[in-house]
Design an enzyme around this catalytic site. Structure first.
Site, PDB file in Angstrom:
ATOM      1  N   VAL A  83     -11.053   8.024  -1.601  1.00 15.96           N
ATOM      2  CA  VAL A  83     -11.925   8.806  -2.483  1.00 15.96           C
ATOM      3  C   VAL A  83     -13.369   8.764  -1.984  1.00 15.96           C
ATOM      4  O   VAL A  83     -14.269   9.260  -2.649  1.00 15.96           O
ATOM      5  CB  VAL A  83     -11.836   8.287  -3.941  1.00 15.96           C
ATOM      6  CG1 VAL A  83     -10.428   8.484  -4.505  1.00 15.96           C
ATOM      7  CG2 VAL A  83     -12.238   6.812  -4.062  1.00 15.96           C
ATOM      8  N   HIS A 112      -6.048  11.733  -4.063  1.00 16.28           N
ATOM      9  CA  HIS A 112      -6.471  10.896  -5.203  1.00 16.28           C
ATOM     10  C   HIS A 112      -7.873  11.252  -5.684  1.00 16.28           C
ATOM     11  O   HIS A 112      -8.535  10.432  -6.322  1.00 16.28           O
ATOM     12  CB  HIS A 112      -6.371   9.401  -4.846  1.00 16.28           C
ATOM     13  CG  HIS A 112      -4.957   8.916  -4.717  1.00 16.28           C
ATOM     14  ND1 HIS A 112      -4.601   7.704  -4.150  1.00 16.28           N
ATOM     15  CD2 HIS A 112      -3.774   9.496  -5.102  1.00 16.28           C
ATOM     16  CE1 HIS A 112      -3.276   7.563  -4.185  1.00 16.28           C
ATOM     17  NE2 HIS A 112      -2.760   8.640  -4.740  1.00 16.28           N
ATOM     18  N   CYS A 150     -21.230  14.014 -19.854  1.00 11.71           N
ATOM     19  CA  CYS A 150     -20.878  15.398 -19.527  1.00 11.71           C
ATOM     20  C   CYS A 150     -22.118  16.254 -19.801  1.00 11.71           C
ATOM     21  O   CYS A 150     -22.660  16.194 -20.912  1.00 11.71           O
ATOM     22  CB  CYS A 150     -19.704  15.851 -20.386  1.00 11.71           C
ATOM     23  SG  CYS A 150     -19.402  17.633 -20.274  1.00 11.71           S
ATOM     24  N   CYS A 180     -21.144  18.893 -23.014  1.00 11.98           N
ATOM     25  CA  CYS A 180     -20.868  18.489 -24.400  1.00 11.98           C
ATOM     26  C   CYS A 180     -21.518  17.160 -24.762  1.00 11.98           C
ATOM     27  O   CYS A 180     -21.514  16.780 -25.932  1.00 11.98           O
ATOM     28  CB  CYS A 180     -19.365  18.437 -24.654  1.00 11.98           C
ATOM     29  SG  CYS A 180     -18.542  17.021 -23.894  1.00 11.98           S
ATOM     30  N   GLY A 226      -3.322   3.951   8.304  1.00 20.83           N
ATOM     31  CA  GLY A 226      -4.020   2.988   7.448  1.00 20.83           C
ATOM     32  C   GLY A 226      -3.646   3.024   5.984  1.00 20.83           C
ATOM     33  O   GLY A 226      -4.511   2.852   5.135  1.00 20.83           O
ATOM     34  N   THR A 227      -2.362   3.209   5.696  1.00 22.24           N
ATOM     35  CA  THR A 227      -1.932   3.093   4.295  1.00 22.24           C
ATOM     36  C   THR A 227      -0.778   2.109   4.212  1.00 22.24           C
ATOM     37  O   THR A 227       0.085   2.076   5.102  1.00 22.24           O
ATOM     38  CB  THR A 227      -1.535   4.454   3.675  1.00 22.24           C
ATOM     39  OG1 THR A 227      -1.003   4.212   2.366  1.00 22.24           O
ATOM     40  CG2 THR A 227      -0.538   5.225   4.496  1.00 22.24           C
ATOM     41  N   SER A 228      -0.770   1.311   3.126  1.00 22.51           N
ATOM     42  CA  SER A 228       0.314   0.339   2.954  1.00 22.51           C
ATOM     43  C   SER A 228       1.593   1.051   2.527  1.00 22.51           C
ATOM     44  O   SER A 228       2.653   0.439   2.491  1.00 22.51           O
ATOM     45  CB  SER A 228      -0.085  -0.713   1.919  1.00 22.51           C
ATOM     46  OG  SER A 228      -0.437  -0.087   0.703  1.00 22.51           O
TER      47      SER A 228
HETATM   48  P1  OAD Z   1      -4.023  -0.386   0.845  1.00 22.70           P
HETATM   49  O1  OAD Z   1      -5.168  -1.306   0.649  1.00 22.70           O
HETATM   50  O2  OAD Z   1      -2.809  -0.579   0.012  1.00 22.70           O
HETATM   51  O3  OAD Z   1      -3.529  -0.470   2.351  1.00 22.70           O
HETATM   52  C1  OAD Z   1      -4.442  -0.420   3.421  1.00 22.70           C
HETATM   53  C2  OAD Z   1      -3.644  -0.435   4.694  1.00 22.70           C
HETATM   54  O4  OAD Z   1      -4.565  -0.288   5.759  1.00 22.70           O
HETATM   55  C3  OAD Z   1      -2.864  -1.740   4.950  1.00 22.70           C
HETATM   56  O5  OAD Z   1      -1.530  -1.410   5.286  1.00 22.70           O
HETATM   57  C4  OAD Z   1      -3.595  -2.378   6.140  1.00 22.70           C
HETATM   58  O6  OAD Z   1      -2.720  -3.058   7.000  1.00 22.70           O
HETATM   59  C5  OAD Z   1      -4.175  -1.160   6.814  1.00 22.70           C
HETATM   60  N1  OAD Z   1      -5.407  -1.391   7.607  1.00 22.70           N
HETATM   61  C6  OAD Z   1      -6.375  -2.310   7.440  1.00 22.70           C
HETATM   62  N2  OAD Z   1      -7.353  -2.147   8.366  1.00 22.70           N
HETATM   63  C7  OAD Z   1      -6.983  -1.088   9.139  1.00 22.70           C
HETATM   64  C8  OAD Z   1      -7.564  -0.411  10.253  1.00 22.70           C
HETATM   65  N3  OAD Z   1      -8.741  -0.788  10.776  1.00 22.70           N
HETATM   66  N4  OAD Z   1      -6.878   0.638  10.784  1.00 22.70           N
HETATM   67  C9  OAD Z   1      -5.692   1.049  10.245  1.00 22.70           C
HETATM   68  N5  OAD Z   1      -5.106   0.450   9.205  1.00 22.70           N
HETATM   69  C10 OAD Z   1      -5.734  -0.600   8.651  1.00 22.70           C
HETATM   70  O7  OAD Z   1      -4.602   1.097   0.736  1.00 22.70           O
HETATM   71  P2  OAD Z   1      -3.829   2.456   0.472  1.00 22.70           P
HETATM   72  O8  OAD Z   1      -2.497   2.475   1.124  1.00 22.70           O
HETATM   73  O9  OAD Z   1      -4.780   3.547   0.763  1.00 22.70           O
HETATM   74  O10 OAD Z   1      -4.844   4.362  -5.483  1.00 22.70           O
HETATM   75  O11 OAD Z   1      -3.620   2.381  -1.099  1.00 22.70           O
HETATM   76  C11 OAD Z   1      -3.002   3.446  -1.745  1.00 22.70           C
HETATM   77  C12 OAD Z   1      -3.574   3.600  -3.123  1.00 22.70           C
HETATM   78  O12 OAD Z   1      -3.479   2.354  -3.840  1.00 22.70           O
HETATM   79  C13 OAD Z   1      -5.063   3.912  -3.154  1.00 22.70           C
HETATM   80  O13 OAD Z   1      -5.337   5.270  -2.985  1.00 22.70           O
HETATM   81  C14 OAD Z   1      -5.444   3.461  -4.526  1.00 22.70           C
HETATM   82  C15 OAD Z   1      -4.757   2.118  -4.490  1.00 22.70           C
HETATM   83  O14 OAD Z   1      -4.519   1.509  -5.687  1.00 22.70           O
HETATM   84  C16 OAD Z   1      -5.414   4.578  -6.671  1.00 22.70           C
HETATM   85  O15 OAD Z   1      -6.466   4.060  -7.000  1.00 22.70           O
HETATM   86  C17 OAD Z   1      -4.642   5.522  -7.526  1.00 22.70           C
END
Ligand code: OAD
Length: 253
Positions: A107, A123, A156, A159, A195-197
């Site tokens: 975000v 998101h 807001c 309102c 870079g997402t878990s």
């Molecule tokens: P996470 O914090 O769950 O995962 C981050 C990932 O990035 C992990 O798998 C790390 O191993 C990896 N990582 C760390 N450093 C890195 C680097 N330099 N290069 C590449 N990868 C790296 O974050 P998200 O998967 O984005 O949602 O989390 C998903 C959602 O959970 C977020 O959007 C948020 C959160 O709660 C909401 O708030 C709705």
């Protein structure tokens, strides 16, 4: 760079060389090198904060000021961050490929600040607000980069009720237009997960859907995730290092 890493980089670059349609699904790891904390893992935000106390509509209804203090703090911290090399490479690719989409769970807005075209904000954006009461007088969302806000919660402008962050909270649906565009973008030649878990749905299912539709799928993450086995390639490395290496191979060819 280790030999296996550099051979993985060549494999991915080879696929990209022949690709017209490229889709990237990104998470917090993309912004890690910019100093934006991830949610999980060492130093992750969810170690110190509980999602249900800060990132749900129920939490906001219970204590809007507490929720806003957290977002106000994150806005101030992100305002001091700059796009990193991984953002820059994706921005270049958004102009290089005939069709490109960056579906981001982040975000922070660093993707647009790097110059990326066609960012799909899965998101939402921490820089947008909407009316908590959903008043019809206000636009659905408006941009406001004030950080910190002089008083919390911000209001807001139409309102006078509470404004809320323009992000998707747990239990809320993805914006239908963004979801539709993201699903369309999975009809691609290469789908890259950066870079997402891959634990928060529906974002976590996107790469597998792209694979089902015939895309070459690859993950870039220093810690291979649970979906990695189902993808064509998992590159164990940091986004800013691996994407830079892939871009260098592409620009030499
Ligand atoms: P996470 O914090 O769950 O995962 C981050 C990932 O990035 C992990 O798998 C790390 O191993 C990896 N990582 C760390 N450093 C890195 C680097 N330099 N290069 C590449 N990868 C790296 O974050 P998200 O998967 O984005 O949602 O989390 C998903 C959602 O959970 C977020 O959007 C948020 C959160 O709660 C909401 O708030 C709705």
């Amino acid at each position: 760079m280790a030999e296996s890493l550099s051979s993985d980089v060549r494999v991915l670059a080879g696929r990209l060389e022949n690709a017209a349609r490229v889709t990237v699904v990104a998470g917090a790891g993309l912004s890690a090198a910019s100093g934006v904390p991830t949610f999980r893992g060492p130093g992750g935000l969810w170690k110190d904060f509980r999602p249900e106390e800060l990132a749900t509509p129920e939490a906001f209804a219970r204590d809007p000021r507490l929720v806003w203090e957290w977002y106000d703090w994150r806005r101030q911290s992100i305002a001091g961050c700059r796009p990193n090399r991984a953002h820059e490479v994706l921005a270049a690719w958004s102009r290089r490929f005939a069709t490109f989409a960056l579906v981001t769970q982040n975000v922070d807005g660093l993707e647009e600040r790097a110059g990326t075209i066609n960012v799909l904000r899965f998101h939402g954006s921490i820089w947008e607000l909407s009316c908590w009461d959903g008043c019809r007088a206000a636009p659905a969302r408006w941009r406001d980069e004030t950080a910190p806000f002089p008083a919390l919660p911000p209001r807001c402008p139409r309102c006078g009720g509470f404004a809320r962050p323009g992000v998707v909270w747990f239990g809320e649906p993805i914006d239908p237009g963004v979801l539709r565009a993201s699903l369309e973008a999975l009809d691609c030649d290469v789908c890259l997960v950066v870079g997402t878990s891959a634990v928060v749905y529906p974002a976590a299912g996107l790469a597998l859907e792209a694979a089902r539709r015939g895309a070459f799928t690859a993950e870039i993450n220093p810690e291979p995730t649970e979906v990695a086995n189902d993808l064509d390639l998992a590159i164990a490395g940091r986004a800013e290092v691996v994407l830079d290496a892939v871009e260098r191979v592409l620009s030499e060819s």
